[in-house]
Design a protein around this motif. Structure first.
Motif, mmCIF file in Angstrom:
data_model
loop_
_atom_site.group_PDB
_atom_site.id
_atom_site.type_symbol
_atom_site.label_atom_id
_atom_site.label_comp_id
_atom_site.label_asym_id
_atom_site.label_seq_id
_atom_site.Cartn_x
_atom_site.Cartn_y
_atom_site.Cartn_z
ATOM 1 N N GLU A 82 27.326 51.213 28.908
ATOM 2 C CA GLU A 82 25.961 52.191 28.866
ATOM 3 C C GLU A 82 25.541 52.548 30.227
ATOM 4 N N ALA A 83 25.522 51.736 31.128
ATOM 5 C CA ALA A 83 24.803 51.847 32.463
ATOM 6 C C ALA A 83 25.922 52.739 33.233
ATOM 7 N N ILE A 84 27.296 52.511 33.426
ATOM 8 C CA ILE A 84 28.109 53.397 34.098
ATOM 9 C C ILE A 84 28.334 54.712 33.367
ATOM 10 N N ASN A 85 28.189 54.810 32.128
ATOM 11 C CA ASN A 85 28.241 56.108 31.587
ATOM 12 C C ASN A 85 27.076 57.004 31.759
ATOM 13 N N LEU A 86 25.931 56.452 31.888
ATOM 14 C CA LEU A 86 24.590 57.449 32.207
ATOM 15 C C LEU A 86 24.748 57.560 33.658
ATOM 16 N N ALA A 87 25.190 56.694 34.487
ATOM 17 C CA ALA A 87 25.169 56.989 35.944
ATOM 18 C C ALA A 87 26.190 57.948 36.191
ATOM 19 N N ALA A 88 27.262 58.117 35.361
ATOM 20 C CA ALA A 88 28.226 59.237 35.906
ATOM 21 C C ALA A 88 27.886 60.439 35.228
ATOM 22 N N LEU A 89 27.170 60.398 33.917
ATOM 23 C CA LEU A 89 26.658 61.478 33.357
ATOM 24 C C LEU A 89 25.509 62.258 34.084
ATOM 25 N N TRP A 90 24.791 61.605 34.646
ATOM 26 C CA TRP A 90 23.599 62.113 35.346
ATOM 27 C C TRP A 90 23.985 62.089 37.033
ATOM 28 N N ARG A 91 25.128 61.697 37.395
ATOM 29 C CA ARG A 91 25.428 61.824 38.898
ATOM 30 C C ARG A 91 24.436 60.905 39.538
ATOM 31 N N LEU A 92 24.023 59.697 39.075
ATOM 32 C CA LEU A 92 23.087 58.924 39.706
ATOM 33 C C LEU A 92 23.369 58.046 40.991
ATOM 34 N N PRO A 93 22.894 57.957 42.062
ATOM 35 C CA PRO A 93 23.394 57.106 43.366
ATOM 36 C C PRO A 93 23.440 55.670 42.905
ATOM 37 N N VAL A 94 24.238 55.260 42.218
ATOM 38 C CA VAL A 94 24.398 53.797 42.016
ATOM 39 C C VAL A 94 25.814 53.351 42.585
ATOM 40 N N LEU A 95 25.786 52.346 43.454
ATOM 41 C CA LEU A 95 26.962 51.438 43.798
ATOM 42 C C LEU A 95 27.074 50.316 42.819
ATOM 43 N N PHE A 96 28.391 50.270 42.081
ATOM 44 C CA PHE A 96 28.525 49.346 41.251
ATOM 45 C C PHE A 96 29.375 48.363 42.099
ATOM 46 N N CYS A 97 29.088 46.837 42.212
ATOM 47 C CA CYS A 97 29.587 46.193 42.997
ATOM 48 C C CYS A 97 30.222 45.010 42.185
ATOM 49 N N CYS A 98 31.055 44.995 41.823
ATOM 50 C CA CYS A 98 31.872 43.759 40.881
ATOM 51 C C CYS A 98 32.443 42.844 41.906
ATOM 52 N N GLU A 99 32.014 41.611 41.813
ATOM 53 C CA GLU A 99 32.764 40.382 42.340
ATOM 54 C C GLU A 99 33.360 39.606 41.418
ATOM 55 N N ASN A 100 34.715 40.171 41.256
ATOM 56 C CA ASN A 100 35.443 39.485 40.482
ATOM 57 C C ASN A 100 36.165 38.320 40.721
ATOM 58 N N ASN A 101 35.617 37.218 40.379
ATOM 59 C CA ASN A 101 36.148 35.736 40.569
ATOM 60 C C ASN A 101 36.944 35.307 39.449
ATOM 61 N N LEU A 102 37.436 36.055 38.803
ATOM 62 C CA LEU A 102 38.575 35.718 37.816
ATOM 63 C C LEU A 102 38.144 35.030 36.599
ATOM 64 N N TYR A 103 36.914 34.182 36.472
ATOM 65 C CA TYR A 103 36.857 33.244 35.331
ATOM 66 C C TYR A 103 35.552 33.544 34.793
ATOM 67 N N ALA A 104 34.823 34.542 35.067
ATOM 68 C CA ALA A 104 33.498 34.748 34.568
ATOM 69 C C ALA A 104 32.738 33.378 34.507
ATOM 70 N N MET A 105 32.109 32.906 33.154
ATOM 71 C CA MET A 105 31.497 31.465 32.977
ATOM 72 C C MET A 105 32.603 30.487 33.186
ATOM 73 N N GLY A 106 33.668 30.836 32.532
ATOM 74 C CA GLY A 106 34.619 29.551 32.422
ATOM 75 C C GLY A 106 35.959 30.274 31.506
ATOM 76 N N THR A 107 36.071 31.448 31.482
ATOM 77 C CA THR A 107 37.146 32.022 30.479
ATOM 78 C C THR A 107 38.021 32.986 31.640
ATOM 79 N N ALA A 108 39.291 32.750 31.834
ATOM 80 C CA ALA A 108 40.110 33.834 32.500
ATOM 81 C C ALA A 108 40.016 35.216 32.039
ATOM 82 N N LEU A 109 40.080 36.065 33.074
ATOM 83 C CA LEU A 109 39.895 37.426 32.684
ATOM 84 C C LEU A 109 40.936 37.999 31.730
ATOM 85 N N ALA A 110 42.052 37.474 31.632
ATOM 86 C CA ALA A 110 43.151 37.958 30.733
ATOM 87 C C ALA A 110 42.884 37.295 29.306
ATOM 88 N N ARG A 111 41.972 36.385 29.248
ATOM 89 C CA ARG A 111 41.676 35.648 27.803
ATOM 90 C C ARG A 111 40.508 36.378 27.138
#
Length: 328
Positions: A159-188
């Motif tokens: 929802e957030a990235i869709n609106l940011a793109a639709l309205w061309r909002l000045p948001v820098l989305f910074c994803c810190e990908n540490n692979l396991y979220a809370m305790g589950t591997a990304l691929a799972r």
């Protein structure tokens, strides 16, 4: 006003100093948690220091920062005093939230640091709201929102990235990908593991960077923030990183191979950057020890401050919780 960009050796040493400050703060927090001084939840940033250090130095003082529950480093480098952070960890009235928020809810409006958000993905809609307000006011300001890869499975991200793109909002989305979220591997947990592809599906520019390399993080974030600031719309950054500690202090960390953790530690951001600086003649062992001693001293001072600080008076416990009688 935007702060002048730091360059050369001055920036390199500041990046190293700040990573050391984060590491020593987080190590002390782990120790204090074990001693029962810090209670509740505690999510450590050890191993991910290059992300916060590189990114925060690429942003301007007037930019908005929205973070997750693993936000101690972001708050510290944003300028929230370590004394106020540590007092908040202790639940003391001298904390940045009067001791009411604790580890997951650090906040400092004066420094445009808007959390510390305990809900996974909870900061994403807030970031879009802040950016929309700035755009409507004609303010050329970036709102940087930090979140983990696990948040990208939440509806709030889409929802957030869709609106940011639709309205061309000045948001820098910074994803810190540490692979396991809370305790589950990304691929799972997610069928599409190419996070930049997810962002690109919303017609948002996206870049993946080595989140263990503080210079790479800084340079990429600097360029992305400049694009956002000049009206090009939102930008998505993926920092490929790894936390050396468990998800939280309650987590037994049984879902990762110990050999994998040790392998990532060989690429630890502080060690790697220190080796680079020494090889380039920008850092001596004496200078490194001085930076580390300074970080240790800052942490010790903050702990002493928190220990001596008082708790919020019982008479104030309902302050800001209930509306006074007769108030509309």
């Amino acid at each position: 006003m935007t702060a002048p960009p730091e360059t050369g050796q001055t920036l390199s040493l500041q990046l190293l100093a700040d990573m050391l400050r984060i590491r020593r703060m987080e190590e002390k927090c782990a120790e204090l948690y074990g001693a029962g001084k810090i209670r509740g939840f505690l999510h450590l940033y050890i191993g991910e220091e290059a992300c916060a250090a590189g990114a925060l130095h690429a942003l301007a003082p007037e930019d908005n920062i929205v973070a997750t529950y693993r936000e101690h480093a972001h708050a510290l480098l944003r300028g929230v005093p370590l004394r106020a952070i540590m007092a908040e960890m202790y639940g003391k009235a001298a904390g940045c939230c009067r001791g009411r928020g604790g580890s997951m809810h650090l906040f400092d409006a004066a420094r445009r640091f808007y959390g510390g958000n305990a809900i996974v993905g909870g900061g994403l809609p807030l970031a879009v709201g802040l950016a929309l307000a700035d755009k409507l006011k004609g303010i050329a300001r970036v709102t940087a929102c930090f979140f983990g890869e696990g948040a990208m499975a939440e509806g709030a991200f889409h929802e957030a990235i869709n609106l940011a793109a639709l309205w061309r909002l000045p948001v820098l989305f910074c994803c810190e990908n540490n692979l396991y979220a809370m305790g589950t591997a990304l691929a799972r947990s997610e069928s599409q593991t190419d996070l930049c592809a997810k962002a690109a599906s919303y017609k948002v520019a996206a870049v993946k960077v080595d989140g263990m390399d503080v210079r790479a993080v800084h340079e990429a974030t600097l360029q992305a923030a400049q694009q956002v600031r000049t009206g090009a719309g939102p930008f998505f950054m993926e920092y490929a990183t790894y936390r050396f500690r468990a998800h939280s202090m309650f987590d037994p960390d049984l879902y990762r191979d110990k050999a994998e953790i040790e392998q990532w530690k060989q690429r630890g951001p502080i060690h790697s950057f220190t080796v680079q600086l020494k090889a380039a003649g920008e850092l001596t062992e004496e200078a490194f020890l001085a930076l580390d001693a300074s970080a240790e001293a800052e942490v010790a001072d903050a702990v002493a401050y928190a220990e001596a600080a008082g708790l919020e008076p019982i008479a104030d416990l309902l302050k800001d919780v209930c509306t006074p009688r007769g108030t509309s």
